[in-house]
Design an enzyme around this catalytic site. Structure first.
Site, mmCIF file in Angstrom:
data_model
loop_
_atom_site.group_PDB
_atom_site.id
_atom_site.type_symbol
_atom_site.label_atom_id
_atom_site.label_comp_id
_atom_site.label_asym_id
_atom_site.label_seq_id
_atom_site.Cartn_x
_atom_site.Cartn_y
_atom_site.Cartn_z
ATOM 1 N N GLU A 56 -0.302 15.011 -3.125
ATOM 2 C CA GLU A 56 0.489 14.294 -2.114
ATOM 3 C C GLU A 56 1.144 13.051 -2.723
ATOM 4 O O GLU A 56 2.339 12.819 -2.581
ATOM 5 C CB GLU A 56 -0.436 13.889 -0.962
ATOM 6 C CG GLU A 56 0.258 13.164 0.166
ATOM 7 C CD GLU A 56 -0.722 12.703 1.247
ATOM 8 O OE1 GLU A 56 -1.714 12.032 0.906
ATOM 9 O OE2 GLU A 56 -0.495 13.007 2.421
ATOM 10 N N ASN A 182 -1.776 0.688 -0.957
ATOM 11 C CA ASN A 182 -1.362 0.327 -2.314
ATOM 12 C C ASN A 182 -2.416 -0.513 -3.036
ATOM 13 O O ASN A 182 -2.498 -0.467 -4.268
ATOM 14 C CB ASN A 182 0.000 -0.381 -2.273
ATOM 15 C CG ASN A 182 1.121 0.631 -2.064
ATOM 16 O OD1 ASN A 182 0.865 1.801 -1.756
ATOM 17 N ND2 ASN A 182 2.357 0.196 -2.246
ATOM 18 N N GLU A 183 -3.241 -1.244 -2.273
ATOM 19 C CA GLU A 183 -4.322 -1.994 -2.934
ATOM 20 C C GLU A 183 -5.275 -0.999 -3.609
ATOM 21 O O GLU A 183 -5.697 -1.181 -4.754
ATOM 22 C CB GLU A 183 -5.104 -2.848 -1.915
ATOM 23 C CG GLU A 183 -4.344 -4.047 -1.351
ATOM 24 C CD GLU A 183 -3.321 -3.663 -0.280
ATOM 25 O OE1 GLU A 183 -3.405 -2.552 0.271
ATOM 26 O OE2 GLU A 183 -2.427 -4.485 -0.008
HETATM 27 C C1 LIG Z 1 2.424 6.113 9.226
HETATM 28 C C2 LIG Z 1 1.025 6.544 8.832
HETATM 29 C C3 LIG Z 1 0.794 7.910 8.636
HETATM 30 C C4 LIG Z 1 -0.503 8.338 8.288
HETATM 31 N N1 LIG Z 1 -0.684 9.684 8.116
HETATM 32 C C5 LIG Z 1 -1.934 10.141 7.832
HETATM 33 C C6 LIG Z 1 -2.187 11.542 7.694
HETATM 34 O O1 LIG Z 1 -1.264 12.373 7.826
HETATM 35 N N2 LIG Z 1 -3.436 11.968 7.430
HETATM 36 C C7 LIG Z 1 -4.470 11.071 7.285
HETATM 37 O O2 LIG Z 1 -5.597 11.501 7.028
HETATM 38 N N3 LIG Z 1 -4.265 9.731 7.400
HETATM 39 C C8 LIG Z 1 -3.032 9.249 7.672
HETATM 40 N N4 LIG Z 1 -2.817 7.895 7.814
HETATM 41 C C9 LIG Z 1 -3.971 6.993 7.665
HETATM 42 C C10 LIG Z 1 -3.915 6.236 6.326
HETATM 43 O O3 LIG Z 1 -4.211 7.116 5.250
HETATM 44 C C11 LIG Z 1 -4.894 5.063 6.407
HETATM 45 O O4 LIG Z 1 -4.404 4.170 7.394
HETATM 46 C C12 LIG Z 1 -4.968 4.341 5.055
HETATM 47 O O5 LIG Z 1 -5.564 5.154 4.073
HETATM 48 C C13 LIG Z 1 -5.761 3.042 5.159
HETATM 49 O O6 LIG Z 1 -7.015 3.280 5.703
HETATM 50 P P1 LIG Z 1 -7.494 2.387 6.918
HETATM 51 O O7 LIG Z 1 -6.391 2.349 7.948
HETATM 52 O O8 LIG Z 1 -8.840 2.876 7.310
HETATM 53 O O9 LIG Z 1 -7.572 0.902 6.313
HETATM 54 P P2 LIG Z 1 -8.851 0.226 5.658
HETATM 55 O O10 LIG Z 1 -9.470 1.136 4.632
HETATM 56 O O11 LIG Z 1 -9.705 -0.319 6.740
HETATM 57 O O12 LIG Z 1 -8.137 -0.974 4.884
HETATM 58 C C14 LIG Z 1 -7.662 -2.159 5.538
HETATM 59 C C15 LIG Z 1 -7.081 -3.077 4.465
HETATM 60 O O13 LIG Z 1 -8.112 -3.443 3.519
HETATM 61 C C16 LIG Z 1 -7.712 -3.090 2.199
HETATM 62 N N5 LIG Z 1 -8.861 -2.547 1.465
HETATM 63 C C17 LIG Z 1 -9.813 -1.692 1.931
HETATM 64 N N6 LIG Z 1 -10.705 -1.394 0.966
HETATM 65 C C18 LIG Z 1 -10.302 -2.081 -0.152
HETATM 66 C C19 LIG Z 1 -10.791 -2.161 -1.485
HETATM 67 N N7 LIG Z 1 -11.891 -1.505 -1.893
HETATM 68 N N8 LIG Z 1 -10.108 -2.942 -2.365
HETATM 69 C C20 LIG Z 1 -8.983 -3.627 -1.976
HETATM 70 N N9 LIG Z 1 -8.478 -3.587 -0.716
HETATM 71 C C21 LIG Z 1 -9.111 -2.817 0.176
HETATM 72 C C22 LIG Z 1 -6.679 -1.991 2.375
HETATM 73 O O14 LIG Z 1 -5.803 -1.960 1.252
HETATM 74 C C23 LIG Z 1 -5.969 -2.441 3.649
HETATM 75 O O15 LIG Z 1 -4.990 -3.419 3.348
HETATM 76 C C24 LIG Z 1 -1.563 7.407 8.135
HETATM 77 C C25 LIG Z 1 -1.313 6.027 8.324
HETATM 78 C C26 LIG Z 1 -0.032 5.600 8.664
HETATM 79 C C27 LIG Z 1 0.194 4.116 8.862
#
Ligand SMILES: Cc1cc2nc3c(=O)[nH]c(=O)nc-3n(C[C@H](O)[C@H](O)[C@H](O)COP(=O)(O)OP(=O)(O)OC[C@H]3O[C@@H](n4cnc5c(N)ncnc54)[C@H](O)[C@@H]3O)c2cc1C
Length: 201
Positions: A56, A182-183
């Site tokens: 992906e 991106n982080e």
């Molecule tokens: C438009 C859109 C489409 C999407 N489509 C899909 C899809 O089709 N299928 C699917 O499964 N998911 C999908 N997602 C979900 C997406 O993959 C997650 O939102 C993303 O991976 C971030 O996970 P989270 O929201 O749980 O954030 P969290 O993991 O809670 O992170 C919150 C913040 O903390 C930072 N952070 C967390 N852990 C760390 C670390 N270890 N080191 C540094 N920084 C960190 C992150 O970078 C972020 O800024 C979609 C999201 C969006 C916005």
């Protein structure tokens, strides 16, 4: 692989602020997977999931045509609206064109290495960082060219390009989040591409 209407699958739509559809929570409870639908080996699903995320991020999510088309629209906008004395904006438009073209050529390179039997690997995270940041930058350049017009409401009858630049910008802002933030991609590049130690913080 399972059909979404299989017994034990629950799909709960998640409402979005803009009213558009697109998100759902999917719950799996004792869902039966026939042997013919198993990808890879039983209990090795994590490797399959990780391979799909590399594919992906490295190839399948964002086609080069999307960014080439946006760069072409940006060049057309610049021709219509640019202040020719503004060298900074001109350079940003040129950069958008070069970035989109570089992304297109890089995609061909990825396809060629896949055809040669090479895996995509953690380098796919560099690709994801590149396209998501390029998309935000290209839309920011368009909004700078539009100036105050960029603020027009999406639905305003006199919105430039039907408000497409503002809507595109809003969606571009999600790019650094979806497909893994991106982080996290930077950590993957640091550890798995550059071989740097894990952050202990
Ligand atoms: C438009 C859109 C489409 C999407 N489509 C899909 C899809 O089709 N299928 C699917 O499964 N998911 C999908 N997602 C979900 C997406 O993959 C997650 O939102 C993303 O991976 C971030 O996970 P989270 O929201 O749980 O954030 P969290 O993991 O809670 O992170 C919150 C913040 O903390 C930072 N952070 C967390 N852990 C760390 C670390 N270890 N080191 C540094 N920084 C960190 C992150 O970078 C972020 O800024 C979609 C999201 C969006 C916005």
């Amino acid at each position: 692989m399972i059909p979404l209407d299989a017994p034990g699958v629950t799909v709960r739509p998640v409402d979005r602020l803009d009213g558009d559809e697109g998100f759902a929570e999917v719950f799996l409870e004792d869902v039966f997977v026939p042997e013919r639908d198993i990808l890879g080996a039983v209990h090795q699903g994590w490797s399959v999931a990780m391979a799909t995320t590399s594919s992906e991020r490295g190839l399948s999510l964002r086609s080069p045509g999307r960014f080439i088309a946006t760069a072409e629209r940006l060049i057309a906008l610049w021709r219509q609206r640019a202040d020719l004395r503004d060298a900074r904006l001109r350079d940003l438009v040129v950069r958008a064109h070069i970035d989109a073209e570089a992304y297109r050529l890089h995609t061909f390179q990825t396809v060629a290495s896949l055809e040669a039997g090479e895996p995509i690997g953690p380098e796919s995270s560099i690709n994801k960082l590149f396209w998501s940041e390029m998309d935000v930058r290209t839309h920011e350049t368009a909004l700078s060219l539009l100036g105050p017009l960029a603020e027009l409401d999406h639905g305003a009858p006199d919105a430039v390009d039907g408000g497409a630049w503002l809507r595109g910008y809003e969606f571009a802002l999600a790019g650094p989040i979806y497909a893994g933030t991106n982080e996290i991609q930077r950590s993957i590049v640091a550890q798995h591409v550059l071989g740097l130690p894990r952050d202990r913080g």
